[in-house]
Design an enzyme around this catalytic site. Structure first.
Site, PDB file in Angstrom:
ATOM      1  N   ALA A  80       0.687  -1.592   0.053  1.00  0.00           N
ATOM      2  CA  ALA A  80       0.527  -0.154  -0.174  1.00  0.00           C
ATOM      3  C   ALA A  80       0.818   1.493   0.143  1.00  0.00           C
ATOM      4  CB  ALA A  80      -0.672   0.192   1.367  1.00  0.00           C
ATOM      5  N   THR A  81       1.669   0.997   0.592  1.00  0.00           N
ATOM      6  CA  THR A  81       2.816   2.258  -0.201  1.00  0.00           C
ATOM      7  C   THR A  81       2.743   2.590  -1.335  1.00  0.00           C
ATOM      8  OG1 THR A  81       3.903   1.842   2.494  1.00  0.00           O
ATOM      9  CG2 THR A  81       5.346   3.140   1.298  1.00  0.00           C
ATOM     10  N   ASN A 161      -5.616   3.265  10.689  1.00  0.00           N
ATOM     11  CA  ASN A 161      -5.397   2.729  11.410  1.00  0.00           C
ATOM     12  C   ASN A 161      -5.480   2.763  12.731  1.00  0.00           C
ATOM     13  OD1 ASN A 161      -3.558   4.645   9.897  1.00  0.00           O
ATOM     14  ND2 ASN A 161      -1.564   3.793  10.931  1.00  0.00           N
ATOM     15  N   GLN A 189      -7.233  -0.846   5.574  1.00  0.00           N
ATOM     16  CA  GLN A 189      -8.006  -1.058   7.070  1.00  0.00           C
ATOM     17  C   GLN A 189      -9.540  -1.339   7.029  1.00  0.00           C
ATOM     18  OE1 GLN A 189      -5.783  -1.990   9.943  1.00  0.00           O
ATOM     19  NE2 GLN A 189      -3.987  -0.997   9.549  1.00  0.00           N
ATOM     20  N   ALA A 210      -2.129  -7.430   0.840  1.00  0.00           N
ATOM     21  CA  ALA A 210      -2.518  -8.185   1.634  1.00  0.00           C
ATOM     22  C   ALA A 210      -1.805  -8.442   2.665  1.00  0.00           C
ATOM     23  CB  ALA A 210      -1.872  -9.866   0.417  1.00  0.00           C
ATOM     24  N   HIS A 211      -1.025  -7.893   3.133  1.00  0.00           N
ATOM     25  CA  HIS A 211      -0.650  -8.504   4.770  1.00  0.00           C
ATOM     26  C   HIS A 211      -1.396  -7.878   5.817  1.00  0.00           C
ATOM     27  CE1 HIS A 211       1.744  -4.930   6.898  1.00  0.00           C
ATOM     28  NE2 HIS A 211       2.173  -4.396   5.333  1.00  0.00           N
ATOM     29  N   THR A 249       8.508  -7.724 -13.172  1.00  0.00           N
ATOM     30  CA  THR A 249       7.894  -8.794 -13.057  1.00  0.00           C
ATOM     31  C   THR A 249       7.034  -9.573 -12.386  1.00  0.00           C
ATOM     32  OG1 THR A 249      10.165 -10.212 -13.952  1.00  0.00           O
ATOM     33  CG2 THR A 249       8.885 -11.798 -13.137  1.00  0.00           C
ATOM     34  N   CYS A 334       4.074   2.777  13.266  1.00  0.00           N
ATOM     35  CA  CYS A 334       4.951   3.435  11.979  1.00  0.00           C
ATOM     36  C   CYS A 334       5.686   4.768  13.280  1.00  0.00           C
ATOM     37  CB  CYS A 334       4.383   4.193  11.508  1.00  0.00           C
ATOM     38  SG  CYS A 334       3.493   3.142  10.032  1.00  0.00           S
TER      39      CYS A 334
HETATM   40  C1  LIG Z   1      -0.165  -1.024   7.293  1.00  0.00           C
HETATM   41  C2  LIG Z   1      -0.459   0.942   5.684  1.00  0.00           C
HETATM   42  C3  LIG Z   1      -0.201   1.218   5.125  1.00  0.00           C
HETATM   43  C4  LIG Z   1       1.537   0.688   4.247  1.00  0.00           C
HETATM   44  O1  LIG Z   1       1.113  -0.490   3.466  1.00  0.00           O
HETATM   45  P1  LIG Z   1       2.131  -1.914   3.327  1.00  0.00           P
HETATM   46  O2  LIG Z   1       1.951  -2.743   2.422  1.00  0.00           O
HETATM   47  O3  LIG Z   1       2.941  -2.216   3.853  1.00  0.00           O
HETATM   48  O4  LIG Z   1       3.461  -0.359   2.196  1.00  0.00           O
HETATM   49  C5  LIG Z   1      -1.083   2.581   3.965  1.00  0.00           C
HETATM   50  N1  LIG Z   1      -1.641   2.552   4.555  1.00  0.00           N
HETATM   51  C6  LIG Z   1      -2.337   2.300   5.396  1.00  0.00           C
HETATM   52  C7  LIG Z   1      -3.906   2.802   6.338  1.00  0.00           C
HETATM   53  C8  LIG Z   1      -2.265   1.026   6.848  1.00  0.00           C
HETATM   54  O5  LIG Z   1      -2.115   1.007   7.790  1.00  0.00           O
END
Ligand SMILES: *Cc1c(COP(=O)(O)O)cnc(C)c1O
Length: 390
Positions: A80-81, A161, A189, A210-211, A249, A334
């Site tokens: 997501a970053t 978050n 979230q 995904a994580h 890839t 963070c």
């Molecule tokens: C964890 C998070 C991100 C970052 O996601 P990553 O996949 O770890 O880069 C971005 N936005 C929110 C709201 C998050 O909780």
């Protein structure tokens, strides 16, 4: 090689908002894509490539289904970053008026949004960063009054978050559509926790990873609306993968894991939420007897997975350090590495002192009632200890 800490010595995990374990069903789906179906999904001349491609496309459909999108609207990212960077920089660059433009976001957004907007400001864009109310919520009216003739993009997250509050995305989406402004939503979230339909929400760009939903780390998706089409400039250039928007890839094993996690999320969401809601209810009930405890953020417009509390302890006292039995975040994952108090808690009006004495407890799929009892006891005794020592 250092051995892992024995499971029996590990604290109770209550930091699901930082990351989640990979669901075993997901891990099992992934394994063959590391060893057997290892082809490059872009290899179009042989069966190794075709079978990897087929799995990638099946996952694309599964992820799309979770958010009410078409498969062709899903762009794979590393998380997501990257997704937030691609959405905001990509849309700002592709849609700027002349050489610049105006952006709108909220002070409680994730740093991946706020720092991206800051970076665009250094390039010459201007930005309005809205302050949320003390409950953590921003209103569509706040967004409406910030929109200008040169506004290119609005970015508001679905679920925060740190404090778990749910923003009124559908109202903001309706407004942005009416005013012809691109609307991006960081829904990391919210995915797997609240029903998401990009049509009902009227978002143009939406980020997930995904994580945070029992899939692997290092894979995410950006939804990019095709009707009406939203232009996004690539940030990573190369082989022209992902309709030219994101070269590189494709990691088929990660993508297959994400697809499976999305499939399970859609199936289990209602049951997970009911169970998690009951656990949060008990947690709050157990903590309310602590003197000087306040809940941060609206309890009405909030996912059941999150509780964020501050406890008035006085300057210099320390809470998180004495909590060895539970894995929770102090403020935000963070910002906990830095001594800076959470920007989210500051934005909703907490003093630095109170922000320092705050805990984010996030509950997930594998949390059990006994874990909540451990947490209640651990927090109560940490507060008693901090107060006695002070
Ligand atoms: C964890 C998070 C991100 C970052 O996601 P990553 O996949 O770890 O880069 C971005 N936005 C929110 C709201 C998050 O909780």
């Amino acid at each position: 090689m250092s051995a892992a800490i024995p499971v029996s010595k590990l604290p109770v995990y209550l930091d699901y908002a930082a990351t989640t374990p990979v669901d075993r069903r997901v891990a099992e789906r992934m394994i063959p894509f590391l060893t057997e179906v290892f082809g490059n999904p872009a290899s179009s001349t042989h069966a190794f490539g075709w079978s990897a491609r087929e799995a990638v496309e099946q996952s694309r459909a599964q992820v799309a289904r979770l958010i009410g999108a078409q498969p062709g609207e899903i762009i794979w990212t590393s998380g997501a970053t990257e997704g937030n960077n691609l959405a905001i920089k990509g849309a700002a660059h592709a849609n700027r008026r002349g050489t610049t433009g105006h952006l709108i976001t909220v002070a409680t957004e994730h740093k991946a949004v706020l720092d991206t907007v800051r970076d665009l400001e250094r390039e010459g864009f201007t930005a309005t960063v809205l302050a949320p109310g003390p409950d953590g919520l921003v209103s569509a009216a706040d967004v409406a009054s910030a929109i200008r003739a040169d506004t290119v993009l609005v970015s508001v997250m679905l679920v925060n978050n740190e404090i778990g509050v749910i923003q009124p995305i559908a109202q903001i989406g309706e407004l942005c559509r009416a005013r012809g402004v691109i609307f991006h939503c960081d829904a990391v979230q919210g995915a797997g926790k609240v029903a998401i339909d990009v049509e009902a929400l009227q978002v143009d760009l939406l980020t997930i990873t995904a994580h945070k939903m029992y899939g692997p780390k290092g894979i995410g998706a950006l939804y990019v609306r095709q009707r009406p089409r939203v232009a996004v400039e690539a940030q990573i250039h190369g082989g022209g993968h992902e309709r030219g928007m994101r070269s590189g890839t494709l990691p088929a094993h990660q993508i297959v894991g994400f697809g499976e996690a999305a499939r399970i999320a859609a199936l289990d969401m209602m049951d997970d939420n009911a169970r998690i809601g009951a656990l949060r209810h008990r947690l709050l009930e157990g903590l309310l007897s602590i003197d000087g405890l306040v809940v941060n953020g609206s309890l009405e417009s909030r996912v059941p997975h999150n509780l964020n509390v501050s406890i008035a302890l006085g300057e210099g006292a320390s809470l998180a350090m004495s909590l060895e039995r539970i894995a929770v975040s102090a403020g935000s994952a963070c910002t906990s590495a830095a001594a800076e108090p959470s920007h989210v808690l500051r934005a909703i009006g907490l003093s630095d002192d109170l922000a320092h004495h705050s805990l984010r407890i996030s509950i997930g799929r594998y949390t059990e009632p006994a874990d909540i009892e451990v947490a209640i006891e651990a927090i109560k005794s940490a507060v008693a200890f901090a107060r006695a020592a002070h």
